[in-house]
Design a protein around this motif. Sequence first.
Motif, PDB file in Angstrom:
ATOM      1  N   ARG A   1     -11.207  -2.327  -9.480  1.00  0.00           N
ATOM      2  CA  ARG A   1      -9.821  -3.560  -9.967  1.00  0.00           C
ATOM      3  C   ARG A   1      -8.834  -2.533  -9.255  1.00  0.00           C
ATOM      4  N   MET A   2      -8.304  -3.490  -8.169  1.00  0.00           N
ATOM      5  CA  MET A   2      -7.038  -3.598  -7.399  1.00  0.00           C
ATOM      6  C   MET A   2      -6.201  -3.170  -8.556  1.00  0.00           C
ATOM      7  N   ASP A   3      -6.088  -3.958  -9.511  1.00  0.00           N
ATOM      8  CA  ASP A   3      -5.033  -4.479 -10.319  1.00  0.00           C
ATOM      9  C   ASP A   3      -5.799  -3.271 -11.312  1.00  0.00           C
TER      10      ASP A   3
ATOM     11  N   ILE B   1       5.169  -6.611  -1.428  1.00  0.00           N
ATOM     12  CA  ILE B   1       3.979  -7.259  -2.640  1.00  0.00           C
ATOM     13  C   ILE B   1       2.614  -6.049  -2.544  1.00  0.00           C
ATOM     14  N   ASP B   2       2.613  -5.978  -3.689  1.00  0.00           N
ATOM     15  CA  ASP B   2       0.946  -5.544  -4.131  1.00  0.00           C
ATOM     16  C   ASP B   2       0.468  -5.889  -5.616  1.00  0.00           C
ATOM     17  N   ARG B   3      -0.743  -5.719  -5.233  1.00  0.00           N
ATOM     18  CA  ARG B   3      -1.250  -6.086  -6.085  1.00  0.00           C
ATOM     19  C   ARG B   3      -1.663  -4.635  -7.384  1.00  0.00           C
ATOM     20  N   ASP B   4      -1.646  -3.563  -7.166  1.00  0.00           N
ATOM     21  CA  ASP B   4      -1.787  -2.295  -7.237  1.00  0.00           C
ATOM     22  C   ASP B   4      -0.874  -2.146  -7.757  1.00  0.00           C
TER      23      ASP B   4
ATOM     24  N   GLY C   1       1.994  -8.055  -7.747  1.00  0.00           N
ATOM     25  CA  GLY C   1       0.976  -9.394  -7.888  1.00  0.00           C
ATOM     26  C   GLY C   1       0.847  -9.460  -6.869  1.00  0.00           C
ATOM     27  N   ASP C   2      -0.436 -10.686  -6.785  1.00  0.00           N
ATOM     28  CA  ASP C   2      -1.242 -10.617  -5.976  1.00  0.00           C
ATOM     29  C   ASP C   2      -0.927 -11.847  -4.731  1.00  0.00           C
ATOM     30  N   PHE C   3      -1.091 -11.438  -3.700  1.00  0.00           N
ATOM     31  CA  PHE C   3      -0.684 -12.558  -2.659  1.00  0.00           C
ATOM     32  C   PHE C   3      -0.704 -13.757  -3.119  1.00  0.00           C
ATOM     33  N   ALA C   4      -2.107 -14.242  -3.266  1.00  0.00           N
ATOM     34  CA  ALA C   4      -2.907 -15.712  -3.482  1.00  0.00           C
ATOM     35  C   ALA C   4      -1.856 -15.952  -4.113  1.00  0.00           C
TER      36      ALA C   4
ATOM     37  N   ASP D   1      -5.170   5.773  -0.570  1.00  0.00           N
ATOM     38  CA  ASP D   1      -4.934   6.383  -1.653  1.00  0.00           C
ATOM     39  C   ASP D   1      -5.885   6.097  -2.818  1.00  0.00           C
ATOM     40  N   GLN D   2      -6.303   4.826  -2.418  1.00  0.00           N
ATOM     41  CA  GLN D   2      -7.379   3.471  -3.842  1.00  0.00           C
ATOM     42  C   GLN D   2      -8.340   4.527  -3.465  1.00  0.00           C
ATOM     43  N   LEU D   3      -9.306   4.573  -2.140  1.00  0.00           N
ATOM     44  CA  LEU D   3     -10.226   4.940  -1.874  1.00  0.00           C
ATOM     45  C   LEU D   3     -10.580   6.456  -2.118  1.00  0.00           C
TER      46      LEU D   3
ATOM     47  N   PHE E   1       0.063  -9.298   7.093  1.00  0.00           N
ATOM     48  CA  PHE E   1      -1.504  -8.894   6.033  1.00  0.00           C
ATOM     49  C   PHE E   1      -2.039  -7.409   6.576  1.00  0.00           C
ATOM     50  N   ASP E   2      -2.092  -6.482   5.689  1.00  0.00           N
ATOM     51  CA  ASP E   2      -3.324  -6.036   6.749  1.00  0.00           C
ATOM     52  C   ASP E   2      -4.660  -5.479   4.850  1.00  0.00           C
ATOM     53  N   PHE E   3      -5.168  -6.362   4.793  1.00  0.00           N
ATOM     54  CA  PHE E   3      -6.346  -6.386   4.122  1.00  0.00           C
ATOM     55  C   PHE E   3      -7.140  -5.293   3.690  1.00  0.00           C
ATOM     56  N   GLY E   4      -7.573  -5.343   2.484  1.00  0.00           N
ATOM     57  CA  GLY E   4      -8.512  -3.932   2.261  1.00  0.00           C
ATOM     58  C   GLY E   4      -7.596  -2.951   0.912  1.00  0.00           C
ATOM     59  N   LEU E   5      -8.171  -2.048   1.132  1.00  0.00           N
ATOM     60  CA  LEU E   5      -7.900  -1.030   0.559  1.00  0.00           C
ATOM     61  C   LEU E   5      -6.970   0.075   1.232  1.00  0.00           C
TER      62      LEU E   5
ATOM     63  N   GLY F   1       0.634  -1.004  -0.022  1.00  0.00           N
ATOM     64  CA  GLY F   1      -0.026   0.070  -0.029  1.00  0.00           C
ATOM     65  C   GLY F   1       1.018   1.484  -0.038  1.00  0.00           C
ATOM     66  N   GLY F   2       0.627   2.216   0.805  1.00  0.00           N
ATOM     67  CA  GLY F   2       1.227   3.419   1.844  1.00  0.00           C
ATOM     68  C   GLY F   2       2.693   2.760   1.450  1.00  0.00           C
ATOM     69  N   GLY F   3       3.087   1.859   2.149  1.00  0.00           N
ATOM     70  CA  GLY F   3       4.012   1.493   3.043  1.00  0.00           C
ATOM     71  C   GLY F   3       4.648   2.114   4.308  1.00  0.00           C
ATOM     72  N   GLY F   4       3.391   2.562   5.226  1.00  0.00           N
ATOM     73  CA  GLY F   4       3.437   3.148   6.134  1.00  0.00           C
ATOM     74  C   GLY F   4       4.228   1.867   7.503  1.00  0.00           C
ATOM     75  N   HIS F   5       3.092   0.876   6.826  1.00  0.00           N
ATOM     76  CA  HIS F   5       3.930  -0.378   7.801  1.00  0.00           C
ATOM     77  C   HIS F   5       5.225  -0.311   7.892  1.00  0.00           C
ATOM     78  N   SER F   6       5.763  -0.677   6.669  1.00  0.00           N
ATOM     79  CA  SER F   6       7.569  -1.116   6.396  1.00  0.00           C
ATOM     80  C   SER F   6       8.603  -0.486   6.982  1.00  0.00           C
TER      81      SER F   6
HETATM   82  C1  LIG Z   1      -4.972  -1.962   3.671  1.00  0.00           C
HETATM   83  S1  LIG Z   1      -3.775  -1.539   1.923  1.00  0.00           S
HETATM   84  C2  LIG Z   1      -2.429  -1.932   2.564  1.00  0.00           C
HETATM   85  C3  LIG Z   1      -1.547  -0.116   3.347  1.00  0.00           C
HETATM   86  C4  LIG Z   1      -0.172  -0.324   4.261  1.00  0.00           C
HETATM   87  N1  LIG Z   1      -0.609  -1.277   5.421  1.00  0.00           N
HETATM   88  C5  LIG Z   1       0.511   0.994   5.285  1.00  0.00           C
HETATM   89  O1  LIG Z   1       0.661   1.306   5.537  1.00  0.00           O
HETATM   90  O2  LIG Z   1       0.120   1.930   3.879  1.00  0.00           O
HETATM   91  C6  LIG Z   1      -3.867  -2.955   1.644  1.00  0.00           C
HETATM   92  C7  LIG Z   1      -3.320  -2.814   0.139  1.00  0.00           C
HETATM   93  O3  LIG Z   1      -3.175  -4.352  -0.215  1.00  0.00           O
HETATM   94  C8  LIG Z   1      -3.157  -4.566  -1.314  1.00  0.00           C
HETATM   95  N2  LIG Z   1      -4.170  -5.785  -1.805  1.00  0.00           N
HETATM   96  C9  LIG Z   1      -5.470  -6.335  -1.264  1.00  0.00           C
HETATM   97  N3  LIG Z   1      -5.378  -7.390  -1.947  1.00  0.00           N
HETATM   98  C10 LIG Z   1      -4.188  -7.602  -2.112  1.00  0.00           C
HETATM   99  C11 LIG Z   1      -4.084  -9.292  -2.915  1.00  0.00           C
HETATM  100  N4  LIG Z   1      -4.956  -9.792  -3.123  1.00  0.00           N
HETATM  101  N5  LIG Z   1      -3.134  -9.267  -3.156  1.00  0.00           N
HETATM  102  C12 LIG Z   1      -2.137  -8.211  -2.997  1.00  0.00           C
HETATM  103  N6  LIG Z   1      -2.154  -6.604  -2.912  1.00  0.00           N
HETATM  104  C13 LIG Z   1      -3.673  -7.309  -2.097  1.00  0.00           C
HETATM  105  C14 LIG Z   1      -4.246  -3.251  -1.527  1.00  0.00           C
HETATM  106  O4  LIG Z   1      -3.348  -2.961  -3.410  1.00  0.00           O
HETATM  107  C15 LIG Z   1      -3.324  -2.303  -0.984  1.00  0.00           C
HETATM  108  O5  LIG Z   1      -2.685  -1.591  -2.055  1.00  0.00           O
END
Ligand SMILES: C[S@@+](CC[C@H](N)C(=O)[O-])C[C@H]1O[C@@H](n2cnc3c(N)ncnc32)[C@H](O)[C@@H]1O
Length: 305
Positions: free
Chosen positions: A123-125, A54-57, A74-77, A103-105, A96-100, A33-38
């Motif tokens: 679509r996230m991607d 990793i991120d699918r966006d 890519g998709d974490f799946a 920035d996307q929202l 894993f920090d699921f959802g959106l 996502g925004g890289g905040g956790h990293s």
């Molecule tokens: C809640 S945000 C994460 C925010 C991040 N932890 C931060 O601190 O900025 C969720 C991110 O996960 C990505 N995402 C959601 N489902 C995904 C998946 N199946 N594979 C890869 N990325 C995914 C979204 O595109 C989004 O950028």
Amino acid sequence: MSHGSRHEPVMADLVCELFEPIQEGTLVDATFGGGGHSLRLQQVVAPHVRIMGIDRDPAVGERAAALGFDFIPGDFADIERLLSAAGVENLAGVLFDFGLSSDQLDDPERGFSYHRRGPLDMRMDPGSGLTADQVVNTWDCRSLARVIARYGEEPSSRRIARAIVANRPLADTLALAEVVAAAVPAALRRKGHPARRTFQAIRMAVNDELGAVRTGLEAALGRLEEGGRCVAISYHSLEDRLVKQRFKKGGADCVCPSDLPICGCGLTAELRPLVNGSARPEPAEVEINRRARSARLRAVERLAA
Ligand SMILES: C[S@@+](CC[C@H](N)C(=O)[O-])C[C@H]1O[C@@H](n2cnc3c(N)ncnc32)[C@H](O)[C@@H]1O
């Protein structure tokens, strides 16, 4: 707020505390996502821990590169394949920090917002797969109602599905939001915007979010080395249930009566919970960051095989 992003990382102090004991190896932030956790983790894990995003966006890749993180789009799946292709074997940690992300929202062009006009995309991607337009303008009424009921937990799902079908074609997000709002009787409205649950449901269907959680979590746990840690933050009850069930299954230990000479059940705990049940954000965090309000964090450590 992290560099170049409006997204505020949720429960970041606890996430850091849980990963702090990691001394070496690779820690994957599977939802960069925004890289905040990293960015926060970079400050607490030992310097010889490599953090990889990793991120699918695809838009996230540029941000990760600008912040100096290794990144796999890519998709974490597909985490199994993505890690193999990147030459990564075992993991010391996975987040894993699921959802959106915010920035996307907040970007109307992505089509996630019921407040701003944008294309029915969600679509996230944006380069692949089903769009919200296909769901909204082509799915039959029953399938629509089922998705809205299941993923949106929306009591007026059938009414909403009928209204969507009757008003086709719906041109954009605001057209959808208006049709949904008009279909929900005032007496049945819950807190917030009447289209919130329907948008959430369609987004979850478009991105097969629960399927990705199930597959990605399983594969990531399979890659965790002994002592490796997995932290998952969910924002939806169905998402959280998948995490809870998988962690519970991994924590199940031998249930044979103590007087049985050898184990007959074959169960051995592979995971140890690191938080009691699930953790919720403190009220002070929710006050500053409304998006944290539905968060539930669960965490486990891999035990010796
Ligand atoms: C809640 S945000 C994460 C925010 C991040 N932890 C931060 O601190 O900025 C969720 C991110 O996960 C990505 N995402 C959601 N489902 C995904 C998946 N199946 N594979 C890869 N990325 C995914 C979204 O595109 C989004 O950028």
